[in-house]
Design a protein around this motif. Structure first.
Motif, short mmCIF file in Angstrom:
data_model
loop_
_atom_site.label_atom_id
_atom_site.label_comp_id
_atom_site.label_asym_id
_atom_site.label_seq_id
_atom_site.Cartn_x
_atom_site.Cartn_y
_atom_site.Cartn_z
N ASP A 24 -19.51 -19.41 8.43
CA ASP A 24 -19.68 -20.85 8.41
C ASP A 24 -18.64 -21.55 9.28
N TRP A 25 -17.43 -20.97 9.32
CA TRP A 25 -16.36 -21.64 10.06
C TRP A 25 -16.66 -21.74 11.55
N ALA A 83 -11.69 -29.81 11.07
CA ALA A 83 -12.14 -29.47 9.72
C ALA A 83 -11.48 -28.18 9.24
N ILE A 84 -11.31 -27.22 10.14
CA ILE A 84 -10.66 -25.96 9.79
C ILE A 84 -9.19 -26.19 9.45
N TRP A 100 -17.86 -25.12 12.23
CA TRP A 100 -16.99 -26.23 11.89
C TRP A 100 -16.23 -26.71 13.12
N THR A 101 -15.71 -27.91 13.04
CA THR A 101 -14.83 -28.39 14.10
C THR A 101 -13.41 -27.87 13.84
N GLU A 116 -8.40 -27.35 5.97
CA GLU A 116 -8.55 -26.40 4.87
C GLU A 116 -7.20 -25.86 4.43
#
Length: 212
Positions: A1-2, A9-10, A5-6, A13
């Protein structure tokens, strides 16, 4: 999924979820060495570090000596008086390989300087060394030294037992030299020295998701 992601966004986390799998594209023979290319930026930074690095060793209290080197040399274990006259390197403290009896025994037959005191009993090879302070040194027959040590224990130090310790401080007498180790104080080993080399490892651009 990562991968979808942008980068922002990572970075937001708080848990690690991105890993890399290393896949061999050809057969690796037994005993063959595998090398990893850290990238030209890492290589340039390492070359600069090698040209500008200066040893952290010095004299007296400023001298850095790794704990494993002190142990290989079987360096002198010092009494409080000897430490005042010639201190250990600033990164060094000592630990003792001791039985847990001193903390869990219900019976105390000796008192030493106000502390419950016990005679030395060896521990198994899996025993975790405990931080300790040498109080005194005794030279017995044949010239063999043993030590009187003060040991302090946190309640959660010993994961091998669920028993609540009866005390968190105790004196242990007759400790042989081989039961005393030098250890590095927290955050003082080589990786924390001023001038230690650190640089991110480079990855080819084609390995990254387009979203990043």
């Amino acid at each position: 999924d990562w991968l979808n992601w942008t980068a922002d966004a990572i970075l937001a986390e708080e848990t690690a979820g991105l890993t890399l799998e290393v896949v061999a594209t050809k057969e690796i023979r037994k005993g063959q060495e595998i090398l990893i290319d850290y990238g030209w930026e890492w290589e340039a930074a390492w070359e600069k570090h090698m040209q500008t690095w200066k040893s952290q060793s010095g004299k007296g209290e400023q001298c850095y000596v790794p704990a494993d080197v002190m142990n290989k040399r079987k360096a002198q274990v010092k009494t409080p008086k000897e430490k005042r006259e010639s201190p250990y390197p600033p990164n060094i403290k000592i630990a003792c390989k001791l039985s847990q009896l001193a903390f869990h025994s219900h019976v105390t037959t000796q008192i030493y300087n106000g502390f419950d005191a016990f005679n030395y009993q060896p521990t198994g090879s899996s025993g975790k060394p405990m931080p300790c302070d040498v109080i005194a040194k005794d030279t017995g027959k044949g010239g063999k030294d043993t030590y009187v040590v003060l040991v302090r224990k946190k309640k959660k130090d010993d994961e091998s037992t669920t028993l609540e310790p009866k005390r968190t401080e105790a004196v242990v007498m007759g400790v042989p030299r081989e039961a005393i180790l030098f250890i590095d104080k927290p955050y003082t080993d080589e990786q924390f020295l001023e001038g230690a080399f650190r640089h991110e490892i480079g990855l080819p651009q084609g390995m990254f998701s387009e979203n990043w």
